[in-house]
Design a protein around this motif. Structure first.
Motif, PDB file in Angstrom:
ATOM      1  N   GLU A  39      35.123  34.295  33.312  1.00  0.00           N
ATOM      2  CA  GLU A  39      35.272  34.880  34.490  1.00  0.00           C
ATOM      3  C   GLU A  39      35.759  36.472  35.660  1.00  0.00           C
ATOM      4  O   GLU A  39      36.686  35.919  34.806  1.00  0.00           O
ATOM      5  CB  GLU A  39      35.127  33.507  35.823  1.00  0.00           C
ATOM      6  CG  GLU A  39      35.412  34.635  36.882  1.00  0.00           C
ATOM      7  CD  GLU A  39      35.491  33.137  38.499  1.00  0.00           C
ATOM      8  OE1 GLU A  39      35.724  33.023  39.114  1.00  0.00           O
ATOM      9  OE2 GLU A  39      35.865  31.769  37.688  1.00  0.00           O
TER      10      GLU A  39
ATOM     11  N   GLU B 135      29.607  33.527  34.814  1.00  0.00           N
ATOM     12  CA  GLU B 135      29.982  33.335  35.441  1.00  0.00           C
ATOM     13  C   GLU B 135      29.445  34.344  37.142  1.00  0.00           C
ATOM     14  O   GLU B 135      29.771  35.388  36.572  1.00  0.00           O
ATOM     15  CB  GLU B 135      31.295  33.166  36.181  1.00  0.00           C
ATOM     16  CG  GLU B 135      31.419  31.958  35.607  1.00  0.00           C
ATOM     17  CD  GLU B 135      31.135  30.564  36.437  1.00  0.00           C
ATOM     18  OE1 GLU B 135      31.215  30.546  37.489  1.00  0.00           O
ATOM     19  OE2 GLU B 135      30.798  29.446  35.729  1.00  0.00           O
TER      20      GLU B 135
ATOM     21  N   HIS C 257      28.982  34.408  41.092  1.00  0.00           N
ATOM     22  CA  HIS C 257      30.057  34.167  42.309  1.00  0.00           C
ATOM     23  C   HIS C 257      28.799  34.607  43.102  1.00  0.00           C
ATOM     24  O   HIS C 257      28.157  36.064  43.577  1.00  0.00           O
ATOM     25  CB  HIS C 257      30.930  34.959  43.051  1.00  0.00           C
ATOM     26  CG  HIS C 257      32.170  34.419  41.560  1.00  0.00           C
ATOM     27  ND1 HIS C 257      32.176  33.021  41.849  1.00  0.00           N
ATOM     28  CD2 HIS C 257      32.213  34.734  41.110  1.00  0.00           C
ATOM     29  CE1 HIS C 257      32.867  32.993  40.495  1.00  0.00           C
ATOM     30  NE2 HIS C 257      33.046  34.410  39.736  1.00  0.00           N
TER      31      HIS C 257
END
Length: 103
Positions: free
Chosen positions: A2, A92, A94
């Motif tokens: 991330e 990752e 989001h």
């Protein structure tokens, strides 16, 4: 992995894949097929052979210990024992409250 956009996630994932694939099966999960294509380009530089790819319209089996796939495909193949017992690296992503994806 991330990190903010442009911080080098693909390079870090490629290097981790190279290191771990020397002794383990490595599965890199992404959310989109576009990210699979992006990681494929980077991994071809870091690895001696191109990575294996499993996605809806493209399957490539190179004999390498690194696999690129999306979440749904991973869970389907895991049931088939193809991607069990591996080092899992997740690219990752989001989503904001409006559902927009942020990398």
């Amino acid at each position: 992995v991330e990190l903010p956009t442009g911080a080098g996630k693909s390079i870090i994932i490629s290097e981790l894949s190279r290191i771990y694939s020397q002794s383990h099966k490595v599965v890199v999960l992404t959310e989109t097929s576009t990210l699979i294509d992006q990681l494929d380009k980077h991994l071809k530089i870091f690895l001696k052979e191109p990575p294996n790819i499993i996605k809806a319209n493209k399957h490539r089996f190179s004999g390498n210990n690194v696999w690129l796939t999306m979440e749904k495909s991973y869970h389907e193949k895991r049931r088939d024992n193809l991607l069990k017992n591996c080092v899992l690296i997740r690219e990752e992503y989001h989503k904001g409250k409006e559902g927009k994806r942020f990398n």
